[in-house]
Design a protein around this motif. Structure first.
Motif, PDB file in Angstrom:
ATOM      1  N   UNK A 183       3.874  -5.095  -8.674  1.00 14.43           N
ATOM      2  CA  UNK A 183       3.855  -5.809  -7.390  1.00 14.43           C
ATOM      3  C   UNK A 183       4.751  -5.076  -6.389  1.00 14.43           C
ATOM      4  N   UNK A 184       5.950  -4.718  -6.828  1.00 16.00           N
ATOM      5  CA  UNK A 184       6.883  -4.026  -5.936  1.00 16.00           C
ATOM      6  C   UNK A 184       6.317  -2.690  -5.477  1.00 16.00           C
ATOM      7  N   UNK A 185       5.701  -1.952  -6.391  1.00 15.00           N
ATOM      8  CA  UNK A 185       5.117  -0.660  -6.026  1.00 15.00           C
ATOM      9  C   UNK A 185       3.965  -0.830  -5.043  1.00 15.00           C
ATOM     10  N   UNK A 186       3.140  -1.840  -5.265  1.00 11.26           N
ATOM     11  CA  UNK A 186       2.015  -2.101  -4.346  1.00 11.26           C
ATOM     12  C   UNK A 186       2.526  -2.464  -2.962  1.00 11.26           C
ATOM     13  N   UNK A 187       3.513  -3.332  -2.909  1.00 14.20           N
ATOM     14  CA  UNK A 187       4.063  -3.725  -1.600  1.00 14.20           C
ATOM     15  C   UNK A 187       4.744  -2.556  -0.905  1.00 14.20           C
ATOM     16  N   UNK A 188       5.419  -1.714  -1.676  1.00 10.99           N
ATOM     17  CA  UNK A 188       6.060  -0.538  -1.092  1.00 10.99           C
ATOM     18  C   UNK A 188       5.002   0.391  -0.492  1.00 10.99           C
ATOM     19  N   UNK A 189       3.922   0.589  -1.213  1.00 13.47           N
ATOM     20  CA  UNK A 189       2.827   1.441  -0.726  1.00 13.47           C
ATOM     21  C   UNK A 189       2.201   0.837   0.537  1.00 13.47           C
ATOM     22  N   UNK A 190       1.970  -0.446   0.526  1.00 19.62           N
ATOM     23  CA  UNK A 190       1.376  -1.125   1.697  1.00 19.62           C
ATOM     24  C   UNK A 190       2.303  -0.987   2.910  1.00 19.62           C
ATOM     25  N   UNK A 191       3.607  -1.112   2.694  1.00 20.29           N
ATOM     26  CA  UNK A 191       4.550  -1.032   3.807  1.00 20.29           C
ATOM     27  C   UNK A 191       4.703   0.376   4.370  1.00 20.29           C
TER      28      UNK A 191
END
Length: 91
Positions: A81-89
């Motif tokens: 989840x953290x990696x996905x959100x980091x990528x999205x941001x």
């Protein structure tokens, strides 16, 4: 209330993040249930009790393994989840 995280979340990311969030929640709760069944606050304490023979090895060791797997899965889901959100941001 408006949450800025959802403003930048692309629609195609929603289902994956929802599944990961559900997995994180369910594994956390199942781990808690498994540990409560044997009266242990965490996996290490449970293993120590088994080694000291405070509780029977069977099925306590199976509870220990289940709690470890659930804990590991929970951590992995949160990391994803953290990696996905980091990528999205970054976009």
């Amino acid at each position: 209330m408006n949450n800025p995280i959802y403003d930048v979340l692309p629609p195609e990311a929603g289902p994956e993040l929802e599944q990961l969030a559900r997995l994180a929640y369910e594994t956390r709760e199942h781990r808690r249930t498994v540990l409560e069944a044997v009266g242990a606050p965490d996996e290490q304490t449970l293993l120590e009790r088994i080694v000291r023979r405070d509780i029977d090895e069977h099925p306590a060791y199976e509870h220990y393994l289940a709690a470890r797997i659930l804990g590991d899965t929970h951590r992995t889901a949160r990391e994803m989840i953290a990696a996905s959100l980091k990528e999205i941001n970054r976009r």
